[in-house]
Design a protein around this motif. Structure first.
Motif, short mmCIF file in Angstrom:
data_model
loop_
_atom_site.label_atom_id
_atom_site.label_comp_id
_atom_site.label_asym_id
_atom_site.label_seq_id
_atom_site.Cartn_x
_atom_site.Cartn_y
_atom_site.Cartn_z
N GLU A 158 29.66 21.81 4.16
CA GLU A 158 30.21 23.06 4.68
C GLU A 158 31.41 22.83 5.59
OE1 GLU A 158 27.14 23.55 8.41
OE2 GLU A 158 26.78 24.70 6.58
N THR A 159 31.60 21.62 6.06
CA THR A 159 32.76 21.34 6.90
C THR A 159 34.05 21.35 6.09
OG1 THR A 159 32.36 18.98 6.63
CG2 THR A 159 31.50 20.01 8.62
N PHE A 160 33.97 21.37 4.77
CA PHE A 160 35.15 21.42 3.93
C PHE A 160 35.63 22.85 3.68
CE2 PHE A 160 34.18 17.09 3.27
CZ PHE A 160 35.29 16.48 2.75
N ASP A 161 34.87 23.84 4.12
CA ASP A 161 35.32 25.22 3.97
C ASP A 161 36.57 25.44 4.80
OD1 ASP A 161 33.19 25.68 2.36
OD2 ASP A 161 31.91 26.55 3.94
N GLU A 162 37.43 26.37 4.34
CA GLU A 162 38.70 26.62 5.01
C GLU A 162 38.49 27.19 6.42
OE1 GLU A 162 42.64 26.30 5.55
OE2 GLU A 162 41.58 25.60 3.77
N GLU A 163 37.50 28.06 6.58
CA GLU A 163 37.24 28.64 7.90
C GLU A 163 36.83 27.57 8.90
OE1 GLU A 163 34.29 31.58 7.32
OE2 GLU A 163 35.51 32.78 5.96
N ARG A 164 35.97 26.68 8.47
CA ARG A 164 35.51 25.60 9.35
C ARG A 164 36.65 24.66 9.70
NH1 ARG A 164 29.86 24.60 10.70
NH2 ARG A 164 28.75 26.22 9.61
N ARG A 165 37.51 24.38 8.74
CA ARG A 165 38.64 23.48 9.01
C ARG A 165 39.61 24.11 10.00
NH1 ARG A 165 40.99 22.16 3.44
NH2 ARG A 165 42.45 20.95 4.68
N GLN A 166 39.86 25.41 9.88
CA GLN A 166 40.73 26.10 10.83
C GLN A 166 40.11 26.12 12.22
OE1 GLN A 166 43.84 27.16 10.44
NE2 GLN A 166 43.82 26.43 8.32
N GLN A 168 38.04 23.89 13.44
CA GLN A 168 38.14 22.52 13.96
C GLN A 168 39.56 22.26 14.47
OE1 GLN A 168 35.64 20.50 14.35
NE2 GLN A 168 36.79 18.71 15.01
#
Length: 195
Positions: A158-166, A168
């Protein structure tokens, strides 16, 4: 027997072998074999023992008394074959005019000193096929392994989702992580935009 002789021990029949080798030594001006009994042990003693009764004729590869056909070292340290009575006779004959030697005798003298000619040991060999084959097999195995891993682990974390990356990225900028060379160094905090 050679290993015992190199270690400095007396071996039955060693005197007869040494006398036979001394009888066929070439004339002055040529390098001859080292004595069979050595006074001090060095790291080359095992190689010297394996060389048998072959003549030492040069320095060779890094001073090692070994025979090798190589263009980088065209003169090996020892001759290819041991001295025989036939070679002794040819050596006596070669001291006179070389025009009197037949082609077969010249070849025999050459083959006594060298195993192969330049054209023989520089001849193109099919070893490249093995290297290319191993390379292709390793590429095929790595592709199969990658496909197998992708089949087993088909979902990304789930850390590869775009929301999570933004999120981070915002956290890195907010905490000012690595402000000299990292991502925070490229953020302009006064204007809240990238430099």
């Amino acid at each position: 027997m050679n290993s015992l002789r190199c270690a400095g021990l007396r071996v039955p029949g060693a005197a007869a072998a040494a006398a036979a080798a001394a009888a066929c030594r070439p004339s002055a001006g040529r390098m001859t074999m080292l004595p069979a009994v050595m006074r001090r042990l060095t790291h080359h003693d095992g190689t010297r023992c394996m060389s048998g009764e072959r003549e030492y004729v040069g320095y060779g590869v890094n001073g090692n008394p070994i025979y090798i056909d190589c263009a980088d070292f065209p003169l090996p340290a020892i001759r290819y074959r041991e001295v025989t009575p036939e070679i002794c006779a040819l050596r006596e004959k070669e001291l006179s005019d070389w025009k009197k030697l037949s082609l077969q005798e010249k070849k025999a003298l050459y083959r006594h000193s060298f195993c192969q000619t330049y054209s023989e040991f520089q001849h193109f060999t099919p070893e490249w096929k093995l290297v290319v084959g191993i390379g292709l097999w390793s590429i095929a195995l790595s592709i199969l392994l990658t496909l197998a891993v992708n089949l087993i682990y088909d979902e990304l974390p789930e850390t590869f989702d775009e929301e999570r990356r933004q999120a981070q990225l915002r956290r890195i900028i907010g905490l000012q992580m690595q402000p000299i060379t990292g991502l925070s160094s490229k953020w302009d905090y006064s204007q809240n935009k990238w430099k």
